[in-house]
Design an enzyme around this catalytic site. Structure first.
Site, PDB file in Angstrom:
ATOM      1  N   ASP A  32       0.812  -1.222   0.000  1.00 45.66           N
ATOM      2  CA  ASP A  32       0.000   0.000   0.000  1.00 45.66           C
ATOM      3  C   ASP A  32       0.845   1.271   0.000  1.00 45.66           C
ATOM      4  O   ASP A  32       0.444   2.299   0.559  1.00 45.66           O
ATOM      5  CB  ASP A  32      -0.969   0.011   1.205  1.00 45.66           C
ATOM      6  CG  ASP A  32      -1.862  -1.209   1.220  1.00 45.66           C
ATOM      7  OD1 ASP A  32      -2.224  -1.671   0.125  1.00 45.66           O
ATOM      8  OD2 ASP A  32      -2.187  -1.702   2.312  1.00 45.66           O
ATOM      9  N   LYS A  35       1.853   2.101  -5.187  1.00 41.08           N
ATOM     10  CA  LYS A  35       2.430   1.546  -6.432  1.00 41.08           C
ATOM     11  C   LYS A  35       1.538   1.836  -7.628  1.00 41.08           C
ATOM     12  O   LYS A  35       1.993   2.235  -8.702  1.00 41.08           O
ATOM     13  CB  LYS A  35       2.610   0.014  -6.292  1.00 41.08           C
ATOM     14  CG  LYS A  35       3.511  -0.399  -5.159  1.00 41.08           C
ATOM     15  CD  LYS A  35       3.515  -1.896  -4.968  1.00 41.08           C
ATOM     16  CE  LYS A  35       2.265  -2.479  -4.363  1.00 41.08           C
ATOM     17  NZ  LYS A  35       2.007  -2.151  -2.951  1.00 41.08           N
ATOM     18  N   GLY A  59      -4.752  -4.177  -3.760  1.00 41.92           N
ATOM     19  CA  GLY A  59      -5.730  -3.111  -3.997  1.00 41.92           C
ATOM     20  C   GLY A  59      -4.949  -1.868  -4.357  1.00 41.92           C
ATOM     21  O   GLY A  59      -4.262  -1.304  -3.513  1.00 41.92           O
ATOM     22  N   HIS A  60      -4.974  -1.466  -5.630  1.00 43.18           N
ATOM     23  CA  HIS A  60      -4.191  -0.331  -6.104  1.00 43.18           C
ATOM     24  C   HIS A  60      -5.141   0.802  -6.476  1.00 43.18           C
ATOM     25  O   HIS A  60      -5.982   0.644  -7.365  1.00 43.18           O
ATOM     26  CB  HIS A  60      -3.323  -0.754  -7.307  1.00 43.18           C
ATOM     27  CG  HIS A  60      -2.312  -1.816  -6.947  1.00 43.18           C
ATOM     28  ND1 HIS A  60      -1.474  -2.392  -7.856  1.00 43.18           N
ATOM     29  CD2 HIS A  60      -1.999  -2.385  -5.761  1.00 43.18           C
ATOM     30  CE1 HIS A  60      -0.696  -3.277  -7.257  1.00 43.18           C
ATOM     31  NE2 HIS A  60      -1.008  -3.296  -5.981  1.00 43.18           N
ATOM     32  N   GLN A 237       1.750  -6.075  -3.232  1.00 42.95           N
ATOM     33  CA  GLN A 237       2.261  -6.206  -1.867  1.00 42.95           C
ATOM     34  C   GLN A 237       3.597  -5.443  -1.730  1.00 42.95           C
ATOM     35  O   GLN A 237       3.832  -4.507  -2.476  1.00 42.95           O
ATOM     36  CB  GLN A 237       2.413  -7.682  -1.456  1.00 42.95           C
ATOM     37  CG  GLN A 237       1.089  -8.428  -1.327  1.00 42.95           C
ATOM     38  CD  GLN A 237       0.465  -8.836  -2.646  1.00 42.95           C
ATOM     39  OE1 GLN A 237       1.107  -9.456  -3.466  1.00 42.95           O
ATOM     40  NE2 GLN A 237      -0.789  -8.506  -2.843  1.00 42.95           N
TER      41      GLN A 237
HETATM   42  P1  GDP Z   1      -0.810   0.376  -3.589  1.00 46.23           P
HETATM   43  O1  GDP Z   1      -1.470  -0.860  -3.143  1.00 46.23           O
HETATM   44  O2  GDP Z   1       0.657   0.379  -3.335  1.00 46.23           O
HETATM   45  O3  GDP Z   1      -1.131   0.755  -4.997  1.00 46.23           O
HETATM   46  O4  GDP Z   1      -1.392   1.540  -2.673  1.00 46.23           O
HETATM   47  P2  GDP Z   1      -2.936   1.722  -2.200  1.00 46.23           P
HETATM   48  O5  GDP Z   1      -3.734   2.232  -3.315  1.00 46.23           O
HETATM   49  O6  GDP Z   1      -3.415   0.512  -1.497  1.00 46.23           O
HETATM   50  O7  GDP Z   1      -2.749   2.789  -1.046  1.00 46.23           O
HETATM   51  C1  GDP Z   1      -2.162   4.025  -1.282  1.00 46.23           C
HETATM   52  C2  GDP Z   1      -3.167   5.115  -0.905  1.00 46.23           C
HETATM   53  O8  GDP Z   1      -2.505   6.359  -0.818  1.00 46.23           O
HETATM   54  C3  GDP Z   1      -4.235   5.304  -1.951  1.00 46.23           C
HETATM   55  O9  GDP Z   1      -5.412   5.695  -1.317  1.00 46.23           O
HETATM   56  C4  GDP Z   1      -3.691   6.423  -2.818  1.00 46.23           C
HETATM   57  O10 GDP Z   1      -4.715   7.157  -3.467  1.00 46.23           O
HETATM   58  C5  GDP Z   1      -3.008   7.260  -1.792  1.00 46.23           C
HETATM   59  N1  GDP Z   1      -1.805   8.001  -2.227  1.00 46.23           N
HETATM   60  C6  GDP Z   1      -0.809   7.596  -3.031  1.00 46.23           C
HETATM   61  N2  GDP Z   1       0.175   8.520  -3.067  1.00 46.23           N
HETATM   62  C7  GDP Z   1      -0.232   9.538  -2.269  1.00 46.23           C
HETATM   63  C8  GDP Z   1       0.370  10.768  -1.860  1.00 46.23           C
HETATM   64  O11 GDP Z   1       1.478  11.113  -2.229  1.00 46.23           O
HETATM   65  N3  GDP Z   1      -0.369  11.538  -0.987  1.00 46.23           N
HETATM   66  C9  GDP Z   1      -1.611  11.179  -0.549  1.00 46.23           C
HETATM   67  N4  GDP Z   1      -2.250  11.988   0.297  1.00 46.23           N
HETATM   68  N5  GDP Z   1      -2.172  10.038  -0.901  1.00 46.23           N
HETATM   69  C10 GDP Z   1      -1.488   9.208  -1.754  1.00 46.23           C
HETATM   70  P1  IMO Z   2      -1.070  -4.129  -2.268  1.00 42.63           P
HETATM   71  O1  IMO Z   2      -0.687  -4.666  -3.591  1.00 42.63           O
HETATM   72  C1  IMO Z   2      -0.974  -4.631   2.073  1.00 42.63           C
HETATM   73  C2  IMO Z   2      -1.104  -8.755   3.567  1.00 42.63           C
HETATM   74  C3  IMO Z   2      -2.329  -9.209   4.323  1.00 42.63           C
HETATM   75  C4  IMO Z   2      -1.685 -10.212   5.279  1.00 42.63           C
HETATM   76  C5  IMO Z   2      -0.620 -10.859   4.396  1.00 42.63           C
HETATM   77  C6  IMO Z   2      -1.054 -12.178   3.768  1.00 42.63           C
HETATM   78  O2  IMO Z   2      -2.345  -3.367  -2.291  1.00 42.63           O
HETATM   79  O3  IMO Z   2       0.068  -3.409  -1.630  1.00 42.63           O
HETATM   80  P2  IMO Z   2      -2.663 -12.771   1.741  1.00 42.63           P
HETATM   81  O4  IMO Z   2      -4.112 -12.484   1.535  1.00 42.63           O
HETATM   82  O5  IMO Z   2      -1.778 -12.204   0.701  1.00 42.63           O
HETATM   83  O6  IMO Z   2      -2.391 -14.226   1.978  1.00 42.63           O
HETATM   84  O7  IMO Z   2      -2.306 -12.031   3.126  1.00 42.63           O
HETATM   85  O8  IMO Z   2      -0.331  -9.936   3.383  1.00 42.63           O
HETATM   86  N1  IMO Z   2      -1.387  -8.199   2.226  1.00 42.63           N
HETATM   87  C7  IMO Z   2      -1.290  -6.892   1.922  1.00 42.63           C
HETATM   88  N2  IMO Z   2      -1.010  -5.832   2.704  1.00 42.63           N
HETATM   89  N3  IMO Z   2      -1.168  -4.465   0.749  1.00 42.63           N
HETATM   90  C8  IMO Z   2      -1.407  -5.538  -0.046  1.00 42.63           C
HETATM   91  O9  IMO Z   2      -1.452  -5.442  -1.389  1.00 42.63           O
HETATM   92  C9  IMO Z   2      -1.528  -6.810   0.530  1.00 42.63           C
HETATM   93  N4  IMO Z   2      -1.798  -8.050   0.061  1.00 42.63           N
HETATM   94  C10 IMO Z   2      -1.690  -8.886   1.092  1.00 42.63           C
HETATM   95  O10 IMO Z   2      -2.923  -8.135   5.016  1.00 42.63           O
HETATM   96  O11 IMO Z   2      -1.027  -9.541   6.311  1.00 42.63           O
HETATM   97 MG    MG Z   3      -2.915  -1.503  -1.809  1.00 42.17          MG
END
Ligand code: GDP
Ligand code: IMO
Ligand code: MG
Length: 439
Positions: A32, A35, A59-60, A237
């Site tokens: 998270d 990416k 979840g991106h 991840q």
């Molecule tokens: P990913 O799984 O690595 O793609 O990241 P996620 O989407 O799960 O979580 C990143 C969260 O931070 C999302 O809600 C993005 O919209 C938000 N985000 C990403 N970069 C920034 C930033 O520079 N500032 C803020 N405020 N939010 C950001």
């Molecule tokens: P993105 O791509 C954050 C974590 C779960 C748990 C562990 C194992 O959005 O960064 P799983 O369901 O993969 O067997 O769970 O990994 N986990 C993540 N944490 N971001 C993710 O994906 C994750 N995908 C799995 O919370 O701790």
């Molecule tokens: Mg994510």
């Protein structure tokens, strides 16, 4: 796009290995990090965006024309018309969820076999795997806190060589044979098949809808690389959730690191141009496992609330803590990172004092600066912090890193010093245009 990327050479020609067309964007922390946002931004200038591991546990989050979109399986370059999205070997695919995701994406992007490729070598997540995941979690003495998407059981079956690949899934006869074989060798599977009729019927239906997207994606990608096409590899991840290098067993079941990307895809290491680590200016973690810099106080709550740190897949509250340079340095080394993009600098604005963890103190080992493999040891670490005056005002969301308040620049400079790589870009908001460049 008319280009099919089918190899047209023969064995008299040189092998299709080419230099430097691949950029790997890898999660540098526990996931998270943002990416998806960066793949979307860079997708504009690349021909391919490719997922190389994980499944719909990811979840991106992206903002397209102001609309929030959360992608779980489709790579985040999909919204650029010139970009082909590839779910490659190394990914586990939930077909029913993928069909649903394609329908959602369809309102904003073209969804067509010329724009989305699914590897015939990718393995399938079945309803049975999700059931096993939930069961394992509910019966575990210490649950991992998985997303319950069936990821672990699907990769277990892959490693046991009993799993179903997309190749066979899309062919009704091969799929039926596999189902029969599983049912006859495993009474619990047979019971599930009989009981969960609806889930299995959806599972079977999705095969016909995905059939045209399935191809020898890695073969085509190697050929595209040989033509000099730009390829972005999108990690899911993070490094600390890698099955080898992460905080096992509190990890996911795939190879999330840059080395994993190359191995999963079967591309030459020579085609890798850059490895970029995506990090946050603080750290978050979802699920169980040690987290040395976790903040269980008001500051942790502020980061969670202001940063909207709730899981993009499960909605769970993310644990928050200070930037951990020990863990990040480890991540730099494991991935062979060239540089990092540091997100969420805007979220730290207004916090009077910000911190970076520069070492750990351990009751037996003393002061250490290496990220240990022993989880018990990691859990016993006390972070050693350096404190920095915060930056009071909101920061500019566009422009150059040099536009940042001096306090923020000092914070970044110290991160660069401790981690040994440059901070190349700064995230200042969730939108496509919210970033600062190195001047
Ligand atoms: P990913 O799984 O690595 O793609 O990241 P996620 O989407 O799960 O979580 C990143 C969260 O931070 C999302 O809600 C993005 O919209 C938000 N985000 C990403 N970069 C920034 C930033 O520079 N500032 C803020 N405020 N939010 C950001
Ligand atoms: P993105 O791509 C954050 C974590 C779960 C748990 C562990 C194992 O959005 O960064 P799983 O369901 O993969 O067997 O769970 O990994 N986990 C993540 N944490 N971001 C993710 O994906 C994750 N995908 C799995 O919370 O701790
Ligand atoms: Mg994510």
């Amino acid at each position: 796009m008319s280009e099919t990327y089918e190899f047209r050479g023969n064995l008299e020609t040189k092998p299709v290995i080419n230099d430097s067309t691949v950029t790997i964007l890898v999660g540098a922390q526990w996931g998270d990090e943002g990416k998806g946002k960066w793949v979307d931004i860079l997708g504009n200038r690349s021909h391919f965006s490719v997922r190389y591991q994980g499944g719909n546990n990811a979840g991106h989050t992206l903002y397209i024309d102001g609309k929030k979109v959360v992608l779980h399986q489709i790579p985040s370059g999909v919204f650029h018309p010139g970009n082909i999205s590839v779910l490659s070997c190394g990914v586990v695919i939930n077909p029913v969820a993928l069909v649903k995701e394609m329908a959602e994406v369809k309102t904003l992007a073209e969804v067509h076999p010329s724009r989305i490729w699914i590897s015939s070598r990718a393995h399938v997540i079945t309803p049975w795997h999700m059931e096993c995941d939930s069961l394992q979690e509910s019966q575990a003495e210490v649950p991992i806190g998985t997303t319950k998407r069936g990821i672990g059981p699907a990769y277990s079956d892959k490693a046991s060589r009993t799993s179903l690949r997309m190749e066979d899934y899309i062919h009704p006869e091969a799929r039926s044979k596999w189902l029969e074989r599983m049912a006859s060798s495993n009474p619990s599977f047979a019971l599930h098949l009989a009981k969960e009729e609806h889930a299995w019927s959806e599972f079977n239906k999705a095969a016909a809808l995905l059939k045209d997207y399935v191809c020898e994606a890695e073969f085509r990608l190697r050929y595209a690389a040989s033509l000099g096409k730009e390829i972005l590899l999108e990690g899911a991840q993070g490094t600390l959730l890698d099955i080898n290098h992460g905080t096992y067993p509190f990890v996911t079941s795939s190879n999330t690191t840059a080395g994993g990307a190359i191995g999963n895809l079967g591309i030459s290491h020579r085609s890798v141009k850059h490895v970029i680590g995506i990090a946050k200016a603080y750290v978050t973690r979802v699920g169980g496992g040690p987290f040395p810099t976790e903040l269980l106080d008001e500051t942790g709550e502020i980061l969670c609330e202001k940063g909207r740190e709730f899981g993009a897949t499960t909605g769970r509250k993310r644990r928050c803590g200070w930037f951990d340079a020990v863990a990040m340095r480890y991540s730099v080394e494991v991935n062979g990172m060239d540089g990092m993009y540091l997100n969420k600098m805007d979220i730290l604005a207004g916090i009077p004092q910000v911190k970076i963890c520069v070492a750990y103190d351990h009751p037996r080992l003393g002061r250490v600066t290496h990220f240990p493999s022993d989880l018990k040891v990691l859990a016993e670490m006390t972070p050693v912090y350096e404190s920095f005056p915060g930056w009071k005002s909101d920061i500019k969301t566009k422009g150059s890193i040099s536009d940042l308040p001096v306090e923020a620049r000092k914070f970044i400079a110290r991160i660069e010093e401790l981690c040994g790589v440059p901070v190349l870009k700064i995230g200042t908001g969730p939108g496509r245009e919210d970033f600062l460049l190195r001047s």
